[in-house]
Scaffold this motif. Structure first.
Motif, short mmCIF file in Angstrom:
data_model
loop_
_atom_site.label_atom_id
_atom_site.label_comp_id
_atom_site.label_asym_id
_atom_site.label_seq_id
_atom_site.Cartn_x
_atom_site.Cartn_y
_atom_site.Cartn_z
N SER A 1 0.83 -1.20 0.00
CA SER A 1 0.00 0.00 0.00
C SER A 1 0.87 1.26 0.00
CB SER A 1 -0.92 -0.01 1.22
OG SER A 1 -1.66 1.18 1.29
N ASP A 2 1.93 1.26 0.81
CA ASP A 2 2.85 2.41 0.84
C ASP A 2 3.50 2.62 -0.53
OD1 ASP A 2 2.26 2.72 3.52
OD2 ASP A 2 4.13 1.80 4.22
N TRP A 3 3.92 1.53 -1.17
CA TRP A 3 4.52 1.63 -2.49
C TRP A 3 3.53 2.21 -3.49
CZ3 TRP A 3 3.01 -0.73 -7.04
CH2 TRP A 3 3.88 -0.56 -8.13
N ALA A 4 2.29 1.72 -3.46
CA ALA A 4 1.28 2.19 -4.40
C ALA A 4 1.00 3.68 -4.20
CB ALA A 4 0.00 1.38 -4.25
N ASP B 1 1.71 9.29 -6.22
CA ASP B 1 2.11 10.67 -5.95
C ASP B 1 3.32 11.10 -6.77
OD1 ASP B 1 0.09 10.89 -4.12
OD2 ASP B 1 1.35 10.46 -2.39
N GLY B 2 4.08 10.14 -7.26
CA GLY B 2 5.32 10.46 -7.97
C GLY B 2 5.08 10.79 -9.43
N PRO B 3 6.18 11.08 -10.12
CA PRO B 3 6.06 11.40 -11.55
C PRO B 3 5.57 10.17 -12.33
CG PRO B 3 8.35 11.17 -10.94
CD PRO B 3 7.54 11.08 -9.66
N GLU B 4 4.81 10.43 -13.35
CA GLU B 4 4.29 9.34 -14.17
C GLU B 4 5.41 8.81 -15.05
OE1 GLU B 4 0.80 8.95 -17.42
OE2 GLU B 4 0.40 10.18 -15.66
N GLU B 5 5.65 7.52 -14.95
CA GLU B 5 6.70 6.89 -15.74
C GLU B 5 6.08 6.11 -16.88
OE1 GLU B 5 9.49 4.60 -13.49
OE2 GLU B 5 9.35 5.95 -11.79
N LYS B 6 6.78 6.08 -17.98
CA LYS B 6 6.31 5.28 -19.10
C LYS B 6 7.07 3.96 -19.08
CE LYS B 6 4.87 9.05 -21.88
NZ LYS B 6 3.60 9.04 -22.41
N PHE B 7 6.33 2.90 -19.31
CA PHE B 7 6.94 1.58 -19.37
C PHE B 7 7.40 1.29 -20.78
CE2 PHE B 7 4.07 1.42 -15.74
CZ PHE B 7 4.92 0.92 -14.77
N PRO B 8 8.53 0.57 -20.93
CA PRO B 8 9.00 0.22 -22.27
C PRO B 8 7.96 -0.63 -22.98
CG PRO B 8 10.50 -0.62 -20.58
CD PRO B 8 9.37 0.05 -19.88
N GLU B 9 7.82 -0.40 -24.26
CA GLU B 9 6.85 -1.18 -25.03
C GLU B 9 7.47 -2.42 -25.60
OE1 GLU B 9 4.76 1.25 -27.78
OE2 GLU B 9 4.39 2.78 -26.29
#
Length: 85
Positions: free
Chosen positions: A69-72, A77-85
């Motif tokens: 829950s803490d991680w989520a 709250d953090g910057p939005e990261e893009k995942f590699p496609e």
């Protein structure tokens, strides 16, 4: 109708018998009971009273869930990261 009541270290929650939230909570508690995480104790009263408590197994799982829950929360709250496609 009866009430669903959860007691323990947390505040008691009560739901009316016709509540959609009550139906979902009953379903969730039954799943947790089947998984051996919470025992169900039913009191033959009018209306019927049901209490759940945490097993040792459940208590060992709580720190893992709290960490997840803490991680989520930190990820939301953090910057939005893009995942590699």
């Amino acid at each position: 109708g009866g009430e669903l009541r959860v007691t323990g270290d947390y505040p008691a929650w009560e739901y009316r018998a016709d509540s959609p939230l009550r139906e979902r909570m009953v379903e969730l508690f039954r799943e947790l009971e089947r998984d051996g995480l919470i025992p169900r104790r039913e009191y033959l009263e009018v209306p019927v009273r049901v209490e759940y408590s945490a097993t040792e197994r459940c208590m060992r799982l709580l720190p893992v869930l709290e960490s997840l829950s803490d991680w989520a929360e930190a990820e939301m709250d953090g910057p939005e990261e893009k995942f590699p496609e």
